[in-house]
Scaffold this motif. Structure first.
Motif, PDB file in Angstrom:
ATOM      1  N   VAL A   1     144.512  31.693  11.598  1.00 21.45           N
ATOM      2  CA  VAL A   1     144.622  31.427  12.989  1.00 21.45           C
ATOM      3  C   VAL A   1     146.031  30.979  13.007  1.00 21.45           C
ATOM      4  O   VAL A   1     146.795  31.626  14.094  1.00 21.45           O
ATOM      5  CB  VAL A   1     143.706  30.707  13.447  1.00 21.45           C
ATOM      6  N   GLY A   2     146.579  29.836  12.551  1.00 19.97           N
ATOM      7  CA  GLY A   2     147.891  29.382  12.849  1.00 19.97           C
ATOM      8  C   GLY A   2     148.896  30.516  12.427  1.00 19.97           C
ATOM      9  O   GLY A   2     149.734  30.618  13.186  1.00 19.97           O
ATOM     10  N   PHE A   3     148.781  30.943  11.432  1.00 19.08           N
ATOM     11  CA  PHE A   3     149.998  31.979  10.957  1.00 19.08           C
ATOM     12  C   PHE A   3     149.897  33.042  11.812  1.00 19.08           C
ATOM     13  O   PHE A   3     151.113  33.964  12.208  1.00 19.08           O
ATOM     14  CB  PHE A   3     149.591  32.498   9.352  1.00 19.08           C
ATOM     15  N   GLY A   4     148.725  33.604  12.087  1.00 14.76           N
ATOM     16  CA  GLY A   4     148.600  34.914  12.898  1.00 14.76           C
ATOM     17  C   GLY A   4     149.173  34.642  14.432  1.00 14.76           C
ATOM     18  O   GLY A   4     149.934  35.146  15.068  1.00 14.76           O
ATOM     19  N   GLY A   5     148.889  33.427  14.800  1.00 12.66           N
ATOM     20  CA  GLY A   5     149.602  32.647  16.075  1.00 12.66           C
ATOM     21  C   GLY A   5     151.207  32.751  16.031  1.00 12.66           C
ATOM     22  O   GLY A   5     151.944  33.175  16.943  1.00 12.66           O
ATOM     23  N   LEU A   6     151.607  32.385  14.812  1.00 11.76           N
ATOM     24  CA  LEU A   6     153.292  32.368  14.667  1.00 11.76           C
ATOM     25  C   LEU A   6     153.576  33.894  14.459  1.00 11.76           C
ATOM     26  O   LEU A   6     154.652  34.103  15.002  1.00 11.76           O
ATOM     27  CB  LEU A   6     153.477  31.907  13.425  1.00 11.76           C
ATOM     28  N   VAL A   7     152.973  34.827  14.139  1.00  9.61           N
ATOM     29  CA  VAL A   7     153.317  36.359  13.930  1.00  9.61           C
ATOM     30  C   VAL A   7     153.128  36.837  15.639  1.00  9.61           C
ATOM     31  O   VAL A   7     154.188  37.469  15.908  1.00  9.61           O
ATOM     32  CB  VAL A   7     152.316  36.761  12.952  1.00  9.61           C
ATOM     33  N   ILE A   8     152.152  36.471  16.271  1.00 14.32           N
ATOM     34  CA  ILE A   8     152.156  36.822  17.728  1.00 14.32           C
ATOM     35  C   ILE A   8     153.316  36.313  18.286  1.00 14.32           C
ATOM     36  O   ILE A   8     154.098  37.017  19.124  1.00 14.32           O
ATOM     37  CB  ILE A   8     150.818  36.362  18.419  1.00 14.32           C
ATOM     38  N   LEU A   9     153.740  35.097  18.092  1.00 10.44           N
ATOM     39  CA  LEU A   9     154.846  34.471  18.953  1.00 10.44           C
ATOM     40  C   LEU A   9     156.130  35.166  18.357  1.00 10.44           C
ATOM     41  O   LEU A   9     156.924  35.332  19.210  1.00 10.44           O
ATOM     42  CB  LEU A   9     154.836  33.067  18.459  1.00 10.44           C
ATOM     43  N   SER A  10     156.251  35.519  17.358  1.00 11.13           N
ATOM     44  CA  SER A  10     157.487  36.079  16.871  1.00 11.13           C
ATOM     45  C   SER A  10     157.511  37.540  17.356  1.00 11.13           C
ATOM     46  O   SER A  10     158.636  37.820  17.951  1.00 11.13           O
ATOM     47  CB  SER A  10     157.454  36.468  15.390  1.00 11.13           C
ATOM     48  N   GLY A  11     156.474  38.201  17.562  1.00  5.63           N
ATOM     49  CA  GLY A  11     156.362  39.455  18.378  1.00  5.63           C
ATOM     50  C   GLY A  11     156.583  39.354  19.811  1.00  5.63           C
ATOM     51  O   GLY A  11     157.621  39.947  20.276  1.00  5.63           O
ATOM     52  N   LEU A  12     156.244  38.411  20.212  1.00  6.74           N
ATOM     53  CA  LEU A  12     156.585  38.048  21.722  1.00  6.74           C
ATOM     54  C   LEU A  12     158.116  37.731  22.011  1.00  6.74           C
ATOM     55  O   LEU A  12     158.838  38.170  23.036  1.00  6.74           O
ATOM     56  CB  LEU A  12     155.707  36.972  22.442  1.00  6.74           C
ATOM     57  N   VAL A  13     158.837  36.766  21.041  1.00 15.83           N
ATOM     58  CA  VAL A  13     159.964  36.420  21.134  1.00 15.83           C
ATOM     59  C   VAL A  13     160.972  37.862  21.122  1.00 15.83           C
ATOM     60  O   VAL A  13     161.897  38.165  22.034  1.00 15.83           O
ATOM     61  CB  VAL A  13     160.515  35.527  20.132  1.00 15.83           C
ATOM     62  N   THR A  14     160.593  38.663  20.083  1.00 18.66           N
ATOM     63  CA  THR A  14     161.250  40.056  19.962  1.00 18.66           C
ATOM     64  C   THR A  14     161.192  40.789  21.163  1.00 18.66           C
ATOM     65  O   THR A  14     162.282  41.420  21.543  1.00 18.66           O
ATOM     66  CB  THR A  14     160.568  40.671  18.532  1.00 18.66           C
ATOM     67  N   TRP A  15     160.026  40.955  21.815  1.00 20.36           N
ATOM     68  CA  TRP A  15     159.785  41.609  22.946  1.00 20.36           C
ATOM     69  C   TRP A  15     160.477  41.195  24.134  1.00 20.36           C
ATOM     70  O   TRP A  15     161.244  42.108  24.899  1.00 20.36           O
ATOM     71  CB  TRP A  15     158.230  41.831  22.933  1.00 20.36           C
ATOM     72  N   ILE A  16     160.724  39.885  24.425  1.00 23.85           N
ATOM     73  CA  ILE A  16     161.233  39.401  25.415  1.00 23.85           C
ATOM     74  C   ILE A  16     162.842  39.514  25.082  1.00 23.85           C
ATOM     75  O   ILE A  16     163.383  39.938  26.513  1.00 23.85           O
ATOM     76  CB  ILE A  16     160.796  37.752  25.370  1.00 23.85           C
ATOM     77  N   ARG A  17     163.324  39.283  23.918  1.00 22.13           N
ATOM     78  CA  ARG A  17     164.797  39.427  23.647  1.00 22.13           C
ATOM     79  C   ARG A  17     165.162  40.944  23.826  1.00 22.13           C
ATOM     80  O   ARG A  17     166.320  41.214  24.060  1.00 22.13           O
ATOM     81  CB  ARG A  17     165.062  39.082  22.422  1.00 22.13           C
ATOM     82  N   GLY A  18     164.226  41.669  23.963  1.00 17.75           N
ATOM     83  CA  GLY A  18     164.428  43.243  24.013  1.00 17.75           C
ATOM     84  C   GLY A  18     165.212  43.937  23.101  1.00 17.75           C
ATOM     85  O   GLY A  18     165.819  45.071  22.898  1.00 17.75           O
TER      86      GLY A  18
END
Length: 169
Positions: free
Chosen positions: A152-169
């Protein structure tokens, strides 16, 4: 001097949505690993205040399963006890959320040695359902539970990484 062109990688980077999906799948697997033992965790928490009776160990041995090169060992401890004139048998030692298994036989031998056949044992039983019992009350957080938390923790970090990448565009 001649310049060497950069090598092309055969691997493709995941896009932000693929990263988020991969993280969600990993976290989902972890959540499933945490949710399934919840009933057992609830019973384990309640078992600290269950009444007790004396019982007798009827079977005490180490069992194994799996192929010879990947063998898994577990304790088989069965006991008999009486509640209000009715006889019950059980094999639950404790409420370990991961189950009691090991690839090391000696670890399970140590567990079995605590409950030799013929020994008298204190049995904790559920007063609303005396067929539910254990020898060691409380909840034990085994490796499976910890692995679920890690997923759950590592999956949350991967999701966060994807969100950061998406926001940075």
């Amino acid at each position: 001097m001649e310049s060497v062109p950069p090598r092309k990688s055969h691997y493709r980077k995941l896009g932000p949505w693929s990263t988020i999906l991969a993280g969600a799948l990993l976290a989902g697997v972890g959540l499933i690993g945490l949710v399934f033992p919840l009933n057992s965790a609830s019973q384990g928490a309640e078992s600290d205040v269950w009444p007790t009776v004396m019982g007798t160990v009827t079977v005490s041995q180490v069992e194994s399963s799996g192929p010879k090169d990947d063998r898994s060992y577990y304790p088989e401890v069965k006991y008999q006890y009486d509640v209000e004139g009715k006889s019950y048998t059980s094999d639950r030692i404790n409420f370990d959320l991961a189950g009691t298994r090991s690839s090391i036989r000696q670890e399970m031998t140590d567990v079995v040695d605590q409950y030799p056949a013929g020994a008298d044992v204190k049995v904790f039983y559920d007063p609303s359902d005396p067929s539910q019992s254990c020898l060691e009350p409380g909840v034990k957080l085994g490796t499976g539970f910890l692995l679920g938390i890690a997923c759950v923790g590592f999956g949350g970090l991967v999701i966060l990484s994807g969100l950061v990448t998406w926001i940075r565009g």
